[in-house]
Design a protein around this motif. Structure first.
Motif, short mmCIF file in Angstrom:
data_model
loop_
_atom_site.label_atom_id
_atom_site.label_comp_id
_atom_site.label_asym_id
_atom_site.label_seq_id
_atom_site.Cartn_x
_atom_site.Cartn_y
_atom_site.Cartn_z
N ILE A 1 36.50 49.50 45.82
CA ILE A 1 36.65 49.28 44.38
C ILE A 1 35.39 49.81 43.72
O ILE A 1 34.29 49.32 43.98
CB ILE A 1 36.85 47.79 44.07
CG1 ILE A 1 38.09 47.25 44.75
CG2 ILE A 1 36.93 47.55 42.57
CD1 ILE A 1 38.26 45.75 44.58
N ALA B 1 34.44 46.51 39.64
CA ALA B 1 35.11 45.23 39.80
C ALA B 1 35.03 44.50 38.46
O ALA B 1 33.97 44.45 37.83
CB ALA B 1 34.44 44.41 40.88
N TYR B 2 36.15 43.98 38.04
CA TYR B 2 36.23 43.25 36.78
C TYR B 2 36.56 41.79 37.08
O TYR B 2 37.16 41.47 38.09
CB TYR B 2 37.34 43.83 35.89
CG TYR B 2 37.13 45.28 35.54
CD1 TYR B 2 36.30 45.64 34.49
CD2 TYR B 2 37.77 46.28 36.25
CE1 TYR B 2 36.12 46.97 34.15
CE2 TYR B 2 37.60 47.61 35.93
CZ TYR B 2 36.77 47.95 34.88
OH TYR B 2 36.58 49.26 34.56
N ASP C 1 38.74 38.74 35.63
CA ASP C 1 39.78 38.44 34.65
C ASP C 1 39.53 37.10 33.97
O ASP C 1 38.52 36.43 34.24
CB ASP C 1 41.18 38.50 35.29
CG ASP C 1 41.39 37.42 36.34
OD1 ASP C 1 40.47 36.60 36.54
OD2 ASP C 1 42.47 37.40 36.96
N ASN D 1 40.77 34.29 34.41
CA ASN D 1 40.78 33.14 35.32
C ASN D 1 39.56 33.12 36.25
O ASN D 1 39.43 32.23 37.07
CB ASN D 1 42.05 33.13 36.17
CG ASN D 1 43.28 32.84 35.35
OD1 ASN D 1 43.21 32.07 34.40
ND2 ASN D 1 44.37 33.49 35.68
N ASN E 1 38.87 35.62 38.48
CA ASN E 1 39.16 36.35 39.72
C ASN E 1 38.70 37.79 39.60
O ASN E 1 38.77 38.39 38.52
CB ASN E 1 40.67 36.31 40.03
CG ASN E 1 41.16 34.89 40.18
OD1 ASN E 1 40.49 34.05 40.77
ND2 ASN E 1 42.34 34.61 39.65
N LEU E 2 38.28 38.40 40.71
CA LEU E 2 37.89 39.80 40.72
C LEU E 2 39.13 40.68 40.79
O LEU E 2 40.03 40.44 41.59
CB LEU E 2 36.99 40.10 41.91
CG LEU E 2 35.60 39.49 41.88
CD1 LEU E 2 34.85 39.80 43.15
CD2 LEU E 2 34.82 39.99 40.68
N THR E 3 39.16 41.72 39.95
CA THR E 3 40.28 42.67 39.96
C THR E 3 39.72 44.08 39.82
O THR E 3 38.55 44.27 39.46
CB THR E 3 41.26 42.41 38.80
OG1 THR E 3 40.56 42.58 37.56
CG2 THR E 3 41.84 41.03 38.86
N ASP E 4 40.59 45.08 40.10
CA ASP E 4 40.15 46.47 39.93
C ASP E 4 40.63 47.04 38.59
O ASP E 4 40.34 48.19 38.28
CB ASP E 4 40.64 47.33 41.09
CG ASP E 4 42.14 47.26 41.28
OD1 ASP E 4 42.77 46.43 40.62
OD2 ASP E 4 42.66 48.03 42.11
N THR E 5 41.33 46.24 37.80
CA THR E 5 41.77 46.67 36.48
C THR E 5 41.01 45.88 35.43
O THR E 5 40.70 44.70 35.63
CB THR E 5 43.28 46.43 36.29
OG1 THR E 5 43.55 45.05 36.47
CG2 THR E 5 44.09 47.25 37.28
N PRO F 1 40.21 43.54 32.28
CA PRO F 1 40.96 42.38 31.78
C PRO F 1 41.62 42.68 30.44
O PRO F 1 41.17 43.54 29.69
CB PRO F 1 39.89 41.31 31.65
CG PRO F 1 38.62 42.04 31.51
CD PRO F 1 38.78 43.32 32.28
#
Length: 153
Positions: free
Chosen positions: A43, A46-47, A49, A51, A53-57, A59
């Motif tokens: 990744i 890392a973003y 969101d 909540n 949580n780590l995401t690749d998109t 927020p």
């Protein structure tokens, strides 16, 4: 012919150290080659969101919640005098054992039936076994001790 200054054990250790170093270099070269060959990438960004949580998109900005700085409490609320319970440090109990020659004894608390050690230095009145007494508790080396021991009338 002169003997080598290095012992057998030292040479073996040196060989192991060199072998480890060479294995480490080979592993590093293999990882580099693998990363060049594969198009997989981790990744990049890392973003977090809404909540946590780590995401690749990135927020969604519509889910963003505004928090007022004054609403964040970082201290413990103070208790007023009305909120506090009245605490009486004087307890009542019965002398279960007392040896005046040794200068110590034990008192059983009337409320919780705990046994507390008392020393002659913390006794105000003359006491004997089975006497009703009032006392205060003080932290000692091995636990709570009864001090300011007086006879109840």
């Amino acid at each position: 012919m002169a003997k080598s200054q290095q012992t057998y054990n030292k040479t073996e250790k040196e060989k192991k150290r060199l072998k480890k170093r060479e294995e480490k270099r080979k592993k590093m070269a293999a990882r580099k080659a693998e990363s060049k060959d594969s198009n997989k990438k981790g990744i990049e960004f890392a973003y977090v969101d809404h909540n946590g949580n780590l995401t690749d998109t990135p927020p969604d900005p519509s889910l963003k919640v505004e928090i007022d700085v004054e609403d964040i409490a970082i201290n413990v609320s103070r208790t007023s005098d009305e909120d506090r319970e009245a605490f009486d440090p004087v307890r009542k109990g019965t002398v279960s054992f007392f040896d005046p020659s040794k200068g110590f004894g034990f008192i059983i608390d009337a409320e919780d039936q705990e046994k507390y050690f008392t020393h002659v230095s913390g006794i105000i009145d003359e006491i004997e076994e089975n006497d009703k007494v009032s006392f205060e508790l003080e932290k000692g080396l091995k636990g709570l001790n009864a001090v300011k021991v007086t006879l109840q009338k």
